[in-house]
Design a protein around this motif. Structure first.
Motif, PDB file in Angstrom:
ATOM      1  N   ASN A 196       0.149  -1.137  -0.172  1.00  0.00           N
ATOM      2  CA  ASN A 196       0.256  -0.350  -0.167  1.00  0.00           C
ATOM      3  C   ASN A 196       0.723   1.469  -0.440  1.00  0.00           C
ATOM      4  OD1 ASN A 196      -1.995  -1.947  -0.032  1.00  0.00           O
ATOM      5  ND2 ASN A 196      -2.823  -0.766   1.608  1.00  0.00           N
ATOM      6  N   TRP A 197       1.848   1.201   0.629  1.00  0.00           N
ATOM      7  CA  TRP A 197       2.698   1.691   0.723  1.00  0.00           C
ATOM      8  C   TRP A 197       4.263   1.832  -0.324  1.00  0.00           C
ATOM      9  CZ3 TRP A 197       2.477  -0.232   5.916  1.00  0.00           C
ATOM     10  CH2 TRP A 197       1.529   0.490   6.142  1.00  0.00           C
ATOM     11  N   LEU A 198       4.997   0.746  -0.870  1.00  0.00           N
ATOM     12  CA  LEU A 198       5.999   0.980  -1.159  1.00  0.00           C
ATOM     13  C   LEU A 198       5.741   0.551  -2.033  1.00  0.00           C
ATOM     14  CD1 LEU A 198       9.180   1.425  -0.892  1.00  0.00           C
ATOM     15  CD2 LEU A 198       9.143  -1.276   0.050  1.00  0.00           C
ATOM     16  N   SER A 199       6.007   0.965  -3.998  1.00  0.00           N
ATOM     17  CA  SER A 199       6.017  -0.041  -5.000  1.00  0.00           C
ATOM     18  C   SER A 199       6.503  -1.352  -4.828  1.00  0.00           C
ATOM     19  CB  SER A 199       6.845   0.684  -6.354  1.00  0.00           C
ATOM     20  OG  SER A 199       7.750   0.249  -6.575  1.00  0.00           O
ATOM     21  N   LYS A 200       5.431  -2.641  -5.631  1.00  0.00           N
ATOM     22  CA  LYS A 200       5.619  -3.752  -5.812  1.00  0.00           C
ATOM     23  C   LYS A 200       7.251  -4.553  -6.432  1.00  0.00           C
ATOM     24  CE  LYS A 200       1.059  -5.436  -6.585  1.00  0.00           C
ATOM     25  NZ  LYS A 200       0.366  -6.090  -7.415  1.00  0.00           N
ATOM     26  N   SER A 201       7.997  -3.062  -7.125  1.00  0.00           N
ATOM     27  CA  SER A 201       9.541  -3.489  -8.225  1.00  0.00           C
ATOM     28  C   SER A 201      10.138  -3.212  -6.930  1.00  0.00           C
ATOM     29  CB  SER A 201       9.252  -2.360  -9.114  1.00  0.00           C
ATOM     30  OG  SER A 201       9.559  -1.492  -8.563  1.00  0.00           O
ATOM     31  N   VAL A 216      20.005  -5.630   3.793  1.00  0.00           N
ATOM     32  CA  VAL A 216      19.338  -4.140   3.331  1.00  0.00           C
ATOM     33  C   VAL A 216      20.140  -3.535   3.622  1.00  0.00           C
ATOM     34  CG1 VAL A 216      17.899  -2.656   1.875  1.00  0.00           C
ATOM     35  CG2 VAL A 216      17.258  -5.714   1.668  1.00  0.00           C
ATOM     36  N   GLU A 217      20.687  -2.306   3.077  1.00  0.00           N
ATOM     37  CA  GLU A 217      21.313  -0.827   3.744  1.00  0.00           C
ATOM     38  C   GLU A 217      20.998  -0.458   2.154  1.00  0.00           C
ATOM     39  OE1 GLU A 217      25.384  -2.154   5.042  1.00  0.00           O
ATOM     40  OE2 GLU A 217      24.106  -2.877   6.577  1.00  0.00           O
ATOM     41  N   ASN A 218      20.586   1.427   3.072  1.00  0.00           N
ATOM     42  CA  ASN A 218      20.724   2.070   2.493  1.00  0.00           C
ATOM     43  C   ASN A 218      19.904   2.144   1.039  1.00  0.00           C
ATOM     44  OD1 ASN A 218      21.677   3.726   3.994  1.00  0.00           O
ATOM     45  ND2 ASN A 218      23.323   2.739   3.147  1.00  0.00           N
ATOM     46  N   TYR A 219      19.093   1.339   0.791  1.00  0.00           N
ATOM     47  CA  TYR A 219      17.713   1.312  -0.792  1.00  0.00           C
ATOM     48  C   TYR A 219      17.417   2.515  -1.019  1.00  0.00           C
ATOM     49  CZ  TYR A 219      14.744  -1.434  -3.828  1.00  0.00           C
ATOM     50  OH  TYR A 219      14.409  -0.920  -5.043  1.00  0.00           O
ATOM     51  N   ARG A 220      17.227   3.152  -1.710  1.00  0.00           N
ATOM     52  CA  ARG A 220      16.353   4.434  -2.180  1.00  0.00           C
ATOM     53  C   ARG A 220      15.184   3.809  -3.107  1.00  0.00           C
ATOM     54  NH1 ARG A 220      20.179   9.438  -3.932  1.00  0.00           N
ATOM     55  NH2 ARG A 220      18.106  10.605  -3.819  1.00  0.00           N
ATOM     56  N   ALA A 221      13.593   3.932  -1.969  1.00  0.00           N
ATOM     57  CA  ALA A 221      12.717   4.001  -2.598  1.00  0.00           C
ATOM     58  C   ALA A 221      11.735   5.121  -2.386  1.00  0.00           C
ATOM     59  CB  ALA A 221      12.177   2.539  -2.225  1.00  0.00           C
ATOM     60  N   SER A 222      10.253   5.241  -2.671  1.00  0.00           N
ATOM     61  CA  SER A 222       9.629   6.637  -2.313  1.00  0.00           C
ATOM     62  C   SER A 222       8.591   5.908  -2.096  1.00  0.00           C
ATOM     63  CB  SER A 222       9.555   6.923  -3.721  1.00  0.00           C
ATOM     64  OG  SER A 222      10.447   7.451  -4.251  1.00  0.00           O
ATOM     65  N   LEU A 223       7.704   6.483  -0.620  1.00  0.00           N
ATOM     66  CA  LEU A 223       6.534   5.970  -0.133  1.00  0.00           C
ATOM     67  C   LEU A 223       5.519   6.563  -0.312  1.00  0.00           C
ATOM     68  CD1 LEU A 223       7.694   5.595   3.904  1.00  0.00           C
ATOM     69  CD2 LEU A 223       7.022   3.375   2.154  1.00  0.00           C
ATOM     70  N   LYS A 224       4.556   5.898  -0.238  1.00  0.00           N
ATOM     71  CA  LYS A 224       3.178   6.527  -1.024  1.00  0.00           C
ATOM     72  C   LYS A 224       2.362   7.011   0.220  1.00  0.00           C
ATOM     73  CE  LYS A 224      -0.847   6.693  -3.911  1.00  0.00           C
ATOM     74  NZ  LYS A 224      -1.420   5.348  -4.917  1.00  0.00           N
ATOM     75  N   ARG A 226      -0.663   8.863   2.605  1.00  0.00           N
ATOM     76  CA  ARG A 226      -3.134   8.760   2.464  1.00  0.00           C
ATOM     77  C   ARG A 226      -2.863   9.655   1.925  1.00  0.00           C
ATOM     78  NH1 ARG A 226      -6.154   9.616   7.652  1.00  0.00           N
ATOM     79  NH2 ARG A 226      -5.945  12.082   7.192  1.00  0.00           N
ATOM     80  N   GLY A 227      -2.089  10.588   1.494  1.00  0.00           N
ATOM     81  CA  GLY A 227      -3.181  12.028   0.301  1.00  0.00           C
ATOM     82  C   GLY A 227      -2.716  11.725  -0.976  1.00  0.00           C
ATOM     83  N   GLY A 228      -1.626  10.755  -1.063  1.00  0.00           N
ATOM     84  CA  GLY A 228      -1.053  10.416  -2.652  1.00  0.00           C
ATOM     85  C   GLY A 228      -0.062  10.936  -2.698  1.00  0.00           C
ATOM     86  N   GLY A 229       0.739  11.648  -1.480  1.00  0.00           N
ATOM     87  CA  GLY A 229       1.733  12.235  -1.668  1.00  0.00           C
ATOM     88  C   GLY A 229       3.346  11.440  -1.749  1.00  0.00           C
ATOM     89  N   LYS A 230       4.792  11.955  -1.935  1.00  0.00           N
ATOM     90  CA  LYS A 230       5.916  11.063  -2.196  1.00  0.00           C
ATOM     91  C   LYS A 230       6.471  11.699  -1.007  1.00  0.00           C
ATOM     92  CE  LYS A 230       8.687  12.136  -4.821  1.00  0.00           C
ATOM     93  NZ  LYS A 230       9.102  11.834  -6.672  1.00  0.00           N
ATOM     94  N   LEU A 231       7.113  10.525  -0.528  1.00  0.00           N
ATOM     95  CA  LEU A 231       8.442  10.374   0.425  1.00  0.00           C
ATOM     96  C   LEU A 231       9.625   9.815  -0.053  1.00  0.00           C
ATOM     97  CD1 LEU A 231       8.643  11.829   3.471  1.00  0.00           C
ATOM     98  CD2 LEU A 231       7.993   9.967   3.987  1.00  0.00           C
ATOM     99  N   ASN A 232      10.369  10.381  -0.131  1.00  0.00           N
ATOM    100  CA  ASN A 232      11.581   9.882  -0.717  1.00  0.00           C
ATOM    101  C   ASN A 232      12.203   9.481   1.025  1.00  0.00           C
ATOM    102  OD1 ASN A 232      11.921  10.205  -3.097  1.00  0.00           O
ATOM    103  ND2 ASN A 232      10.933  12.856  -2.663  1.00  0.00           N
ATOM    104  N   VAL A 233      13.138   8.170   0.765  1.00  0.00           N
ATOM    105  CA  VAL A 233      13.546   7.088   1.662  1.00  0.00           C
ATOM    106  C   VAL A 233      14.295   6.513   1.599  1.00  0.00           C
ATOM    107  CG1 VAL A 233      10.975   7.787   3.494  1.00  0.00           C
ATOM    108  CG2 VAL A 233      11.529   5.008   2.011  1.00  0.00           C
ATOM    109  N   LEU A 234      15.241   6.809   2.453  1.00  0.00           N
ATOM    110  CA  LEU A 234      16.406   5.261   2.991  1.00  0.00           C
ATOM    111  C   LEU A 234      16.042   4.070   3.306  1.00  0.00           C
ATOM    112  CD1 LEU A 234      20.415   6.937   2.958  1.00  0.00           C
ATOM    113  CD2 LEU A 234      18.638   6.164   1.023  1.00  0.00           C
ATOM    114  N   ASP A 468       7.415   5.130 -13.131  1.00  0.00           N
ATOM    115  CA  ASP A 468       6.092   4.835 -12.288  1.00  0.00           C
ATOM    116  C   ASP A 468       5.995   5.873 -11.618  1.00  0.00           C
ATOM    117  OD1 ASP A 468       4.287   3.307 -10.900  1.00  0.00           O
ATOM    118  OD2 ASP A 468       5.587   1.570 -10.439  1.00  0.00           O
ATOM    119  N   PRO A 469       4.037   5.384 -12.401  1.00  0.00           N
ATOM    120  CA  PRO A 469       2.993   6.484 -12.660  1.00  0.00           C
ATOM    121  C   PRO A 469       2.808   6.922 -10.838  1.00  0.00           C
ATOM    122  CG  PRO A 469       2.160   4.784 -13.957  1.00  0.00           C
ATOM    123  CD  PRO A 469       3.223   5.008 -13.932  1.00  0.00           C
ATOM    124  N   PHE A 470       2.896   5.169 -10.093  1.00  0.00           N
ATOM    125  CA  PHE A 470       3.008   5.026  -8.494  1.00  0.00           C
ATOM    126  C   PHE A 470       3.634   6.697  -7.772  1.00  0.00           C
ATOM    127  CE2 PHE A 470       4.168   3.550  -4.554  1.00  0.00           C
ATOM    128  CZ  PHE A 470       2.644   3.267  -4.180  1.00  0.00           C
TER     129      PHE A 470
END
Length: 472
Positions: A196-201, A216-224, A226-234, A468-470
């Motif tokens: 629900n928050w992280l892309s399947k890939s 897993v260390e320092n993997y860069r990803a984006s969390l989605k 509730r409001g559809g925004g994007k949060l960049n995370v390690l 990814d449009p996600f």
């Protein structure tokens, strides 16, 4: 001392019975656990040495002492109720943990196990109590509870997002920081799949490592959110096993949105500087060279009409100026290769493939199965630069003879792939090695894309960038 009134006297016992009686008396006397026999009024009628040590008194001082006097007053009433129920036969035994009063008001913790024993006649009864000193156990439990409480507070209040996933990938525990990241309540987050928050890939790549029992260390990803925004995370993650049994995975998320925004600004500033320099070369130096070329051409024509042999030298000058203008135009185009039109990226990639083939003498194919328009000029520029850097790396390091650029629609996403047939040598932490790869990663994150670098089937390197449009 007589333990129950109907106990058979020792001198009436048979030799084998006498031996058994002495054995059990010796056993009773040498038990490490404290034992005491109580009469129906709760007085100590017989004790072993371990009890005397626990009570801090001799056997003579313990004679006819009420057992309840050793129980802390705060617990005495409850203990008396249980004792009465034991005497009446409503219960056969009971067990409690009590604070124990020794001499001089010393306190310790004990576990009391009391049982009702009926004499041989079936009428007389006594109570047998066993008392264990559990002060150390209580101390350890208290320390353990304190440690668990401290860990709970640490988990709850940690500044990084923390998440436990059960074997099915559902959230079983989540801390306040991650709830703030996702803008969710705890009730809305527990029992929810991480997809629900992280892309399947991203999940697939992380789980692949976790299943192999690798961190897993320092993997860069984006969390989605509730409001559809994007949060960049390690992301850091580890799988928890008990033996070979998989228990859960622990995930840790660090918000790097400010860092990514700074990277984006740095890359955009670099692109802006490139564009301004390109404009300056084209409109400034290019115009000056064009003017000089015009003047030199006019002088050459005049000298030639007048039969002056210097027109040959002037011809060389005009040729040099023409070459300079060509170089300036090429340089200006390289600094600003993608036009602002929606179809500009496809055109720029096609032109670049032709130029690479001419400059380096290798086969460079551009494949675009369908017309694709990229509305955002920034996205188009970043994608072109990623392709450009990938091709440069292939030419410099892989000894390739062929490069393929594929730009296509993958479902609702855009996919750019650059692959070569050269020698692949991708380090384990490829995204941390080499300025070129790092810049490509920065560019990908600046437009919300995912960049992967891996070996292709031909043995060379394949660079893929997927928007990814996600995430958008």
């Amino acid at each position: 001392m007589q333990m129950c009134k109907d106990v058979v006297k020792a001198d009436s016992l048979a030799p084998e019975e006498l031996a058994a009686d002495r054995f059990f008396q010796s056993l009773y006397q040498n038990l490490a656990i404290a034992c005491v026999v109580l009469d129906e009024n709760g007085f100590c009628s017989h004790t072993n040495p371990a009890f005397e040590l626990l009570a801090g008194q001799s056997s003579s001082a313990l004679n006819r002492v009420s057992f309840i006097s050793y129980i802390h007053p705060d617990q005495a009433d409850h203990f008396s109720e249980l004792y009465s129920a034991l005497l009446s036969g409503r219960i056969a035994s009971f067990e409690t943990e009590n604070r124990w009063i020794r001499k001089q008001q010393e306190f310790t913790w004990v576990k009391c196990s009391l049982s009702r024993v009926v004499g041989l006649s079936g009428k007389e009864i006594c109570i047998v109590a066993q008392i264990s000193d559990i002060a150390r156990k209580k101390l350890v439990n208290s320390q353990l509870h304190s440690s668990e409480s401290a860990l709970e507070q640490c988990f709850k209040n940690a500044p990084i997002g923390m998440l436990w996933l059960d074997p099915l990938g559902l959230a079983s525990r989540i801390n306040q920081s991650l709830l703030r990241f996702l803008d969710l309540s705890e009730s809305a987050a527990l029992g929810v799949p991480i997809s629900n928050w992280l892309s399947k890939s991203h999940i697939s790549k992380i789980n692949e490592r976790l299943k192999a029992k690798r961190r897993v260390e320092n993997y860069r990803a984006s969390l989605k959110t509730r409001g559809g925004g994007k949060l960049n995370v390690l992301v850091d993650a580890v799988a928890i096993f008990e033996g070979e049994e998989f228990i859960r995975t622990d995930w840790f998320f660090r918000d790097i949105s400010l860092r990514v925004d700074l990277e984006r600004r740095v890359v955009e500033a670099s692109e802006l500087e490139r564009r301004e320099l390109g404009h300056e070369l084209h409109d400034g130096l290019g115009q000056i060279l064009h003017g000089a070329y015009f003047i030199a051409s006019s002088m050459k024509q005049k000298l030639q009409r007048n039969g002056n042999e210097e027109h040959v030298d002037m011809n060389r000058i005009t040729a040099c100026l023409n070459d300079a203008m060509t170089s300036v135009r090429s340089l200006a185009h390289g600094l600003q290769p993608v036009s602002a039109l929606p179809e500009g990226l496809v055109s720029a990639l096609g032109d670049h493939a032709v130029n690479i083939g001419q400059l380096y003498g290798i086969k460079c194919h551009f494949i675009c199965p369908e017309a694709i328009e990229v509305q955002d000029p920034k996205v188009a520029t970043h994608l072109f630069r990623i392709a450009q850097e990938s091709i440069n790396n292939a030419i410099k390091h892989s000894q390739c003879q062929q490069v393929r650029i594929i730009f296509k629609q993958a479902g609702s996403a855009l996919l750019l792939e650059v692959s070569d047939d050269g020698v692949s040598n991708i380090p384990e932490q490829s995204m941390r090695c080499g300025m070129g790869l790092r810049v490509m990663q920065f560019r990908a994150h600046a437009i919300g894309a995912e960049l992967t670098v891996e070996c292709n089937q031909q043995g060379g390197t394949a660079v893929s960038c997927c928007i990814d449009p996600f995430f958008n």
